[in-house]
Design an enzyme around this catalytic site. Structure first.
Site, PDB file in Angstrom:
ATOM      1  N   ALA A  91       0.906  -1.271   0.004  1.00 39.98           N
ATOM      2  CA  ALA A  91      -0.188   0.088  -0.028  1.00 39.98           C
ATOM      3  C   ALA A  91       0.653   1.144  -0.047  1.00 39.98           C
ATOM      4  CB  ALA A  91      -0.998   0.042   1.131  1.00 39.98           C
ATOM      5  N   ALA A  92       2.162   1.064  -0.085  1.00 35.18           N
ATOM      6  CA  ALA A  92       2.932   2.463   0.068  1.00 35.18           C
ATOM      7  C   ALA A  92       2.682   3.225  -1.240  1.00 35.18           C
ATOM      8  CB  ALA A  92       4.313   2.091  -0.230  1.00 35.18           C
ATOM      9  N   GLY A  93       2.401   2.730  -2.436  1.00 27.95           N
ATOM     10  CA  GLY A  93       1.806   3.279  -3.690  1.00 27.95           C
ATOM     11  C   GLY A  93       0.454   4.158  -3.470  1.00 27.95           C
ATOM     12  N   ASP A  94      -0.203   3.418  -2.889  1.00 26.81           N
ATOM     13  CA  ASP A  94      -1.800   4.074  -2.390  1.00 26.81           C
ATOM     14  C   ASP A  94      -1.612   5.263  -1.648  1.00 26.81           C
ATOM     15  OD1 ASP A  94      -2.689   1.979  -3.677  1.00 26.81           O
ATOM     16  OD2 ASP A  94      -2.958   0.516  -2.039  1.00 26.81           O
TER      17      ASP A  94
HETATM   18  O1  RIB Z   1      -2.049  -1.854  -3.064  1.00 23.70           O
HETATM   19  C1  RIB Z   1      -2.189  -2.687  -1.914  1.00 23.70           C
HETATM   20  C2  RIB Z   1      -3.511  -3.432  -2.039  1.00 23.70           C
HETATM   21  O2  RIB Z   1      -3.389  -4.148  -3.046  1.00 23.70           O
HETATM   22  C3  RIB Z   1      -3.509  -4.408  -0.918  1.00 23.70           C
HETATM   23  O3  RIB Z   1      -4.216  -3.704   0.222  1.00 23.70           O
HETATM   24  C4  RIB Z   1      -4.355  -5.620  -1.455  1.00 23.70           C
HETATM   25  O4  RIB Z   1      -5.852  -5.663  -0.926  1.00 23.70           O
HETATM   26  C5  RIB Z   1      -4.275  -5.340  -3.034  1.00 23.70           C
HETATM   27  O5  RIB Z   1      -5.544  -4.617  -3.397  1.00 23.70           O
END
Ligand code: RIB
Length: 313
Positions: free
Chosen positions: A255-258
């Protein structure tokens, strides 16, 4: 008026197992920890945007969950962060999406997603999203929901005056007319190379200008190339900016990119200049990789500001 962000995308319950090393094909390895942590690229971006913005920005999320206990947990996690989940609807057609994630001692991961209800966000549902985009400065998208839904939703967001930010993940090739809908395209190295139909490779920061230029030639407006421990590289055709990464001990890069995309959207929605927005996004992502899990790793706004001050950036 309070700035508003809209996120359209996936919600997954992440099943996270920590291991000494990732298994090879056909191999069984013993893990040493298990946790269920709210995730999904869309939900992670919405959660992170709300936590990073505090009360300064309103965040709305649209997506699909099943009719099960994971759905309740995922919506509760977003609500607790301050996200408006009025457009996250339940379907009986599929269970809530899940992701199976292994994380090794170096913080590397492998992820398999069973999309479930995320696939039920259909192109026919897009018209109902107009209210989600109304008044939004930025609208964030990823590719864990059907591509034609994302296309229609990006078109609608633009009609409503929102600037679109597309995270082209999971990695895949995309047609030029799809990329042209992205006001800001934010690939990592792997995603950039796949979009450009090039073989996988580590991208030295010195090669970033060539890649972003090629991505812009495919139709993307502005490009932010995420380079992991080499930082990020911004290119809008007129300006090119390299922001080095903050040095941190990586626990888990999930999730770093998120978190980066959410930080970028929040800072730009607040009217900060692009250099400052890129630093805020990088710092937010840097803190997140020091912790296990997706939404569990998202820092708060004050924490990011203190981190930036401590780093003297
Ligand atoms: O970007 C990370 C996410 O990728 C995770 O939380 C997982 O659910 C996938 O969707």
């Amino acid at each position: 008026m309070t700035p508003c962000l809209a996120v359209v995308g996936s919600l997954n319950m992440d099943f996270v197992v920590t291991v000494d090393r990732l298994p090879a094909p056909g191999e069984t390895v013993l893990g040493w920890g298990f946790q269920m942590i709210p995730g999904g690229k869309g939900a992670n971006q919405a959660c992170a945007a709300a936590r990073l913005a505090g009360a300064a920005v309103t965040v709305r999320m649209a997506g699909r969950v099943g009719c099960d206990v994971f759905a309740d947990h995922l919506k509760a996690s977003l609500s607790a962060a301050g996200v408006d989940v009025g457009a996250v609807h339940a379907t009986r057609a599929q269970p809530t999406g899940v992701a199976l994630i292994w994380v090794d001692r170096a913080g590397q991961n492998s992820i398999v997603v069973a999309s479930g209800a995320n696939h039920e966000l259909r192109p026919a549902d897009v018209g109902a999203l107009r209210a989600v985009f109304r008044g939004a400065r930025f609208a964030l998208f990823q590719l864990e929901t059907p591509r034609e839904t994302v296309r229609g939703a990006m078109e609608l967001a633009r009609q409503e005056g929102a600037e679109t930010i597309l995270d082209p993940a999971p990695a895949q090739r995309l047609p030029a007319d799809f990329l042209a809908l992205a006001g800001i395209l934010t690939p990592n190295e792997t995603e950039a190379l796949i979009l450009l139909e090039r073989p996988p490779a580590r991208v030295p920061a010195a090669d970033a200008p060539g890649l972003t230029q090629a991505l812009r030639a495919l139709g993307a407006g502005r490009v932010v190339l995420k380079l992991g421990d080499q930082g990020c590289f911004y290119d809008d055709g007129a300006r090119r900016i390299h922001v080095p990464a903050f040095p941190v001990q990586v626990r888990d890069s999930t999730a770093a990119g998120d978190v980066f995309n959410a930080g970028l959207a929040v800072a730009l929605a607040e009217g900060r200049p692009i250099e400052e927005a890129l630093r805020f996004a990088s710092a937010s992502a840097a803190i997140s990789v020091t912790r296990l899990g997706a939404q569990a790793s998202v820092p708060g706004r004050g924490e990011v500001q203190a981190f930036i001050e401590a780093e003297g950036a």
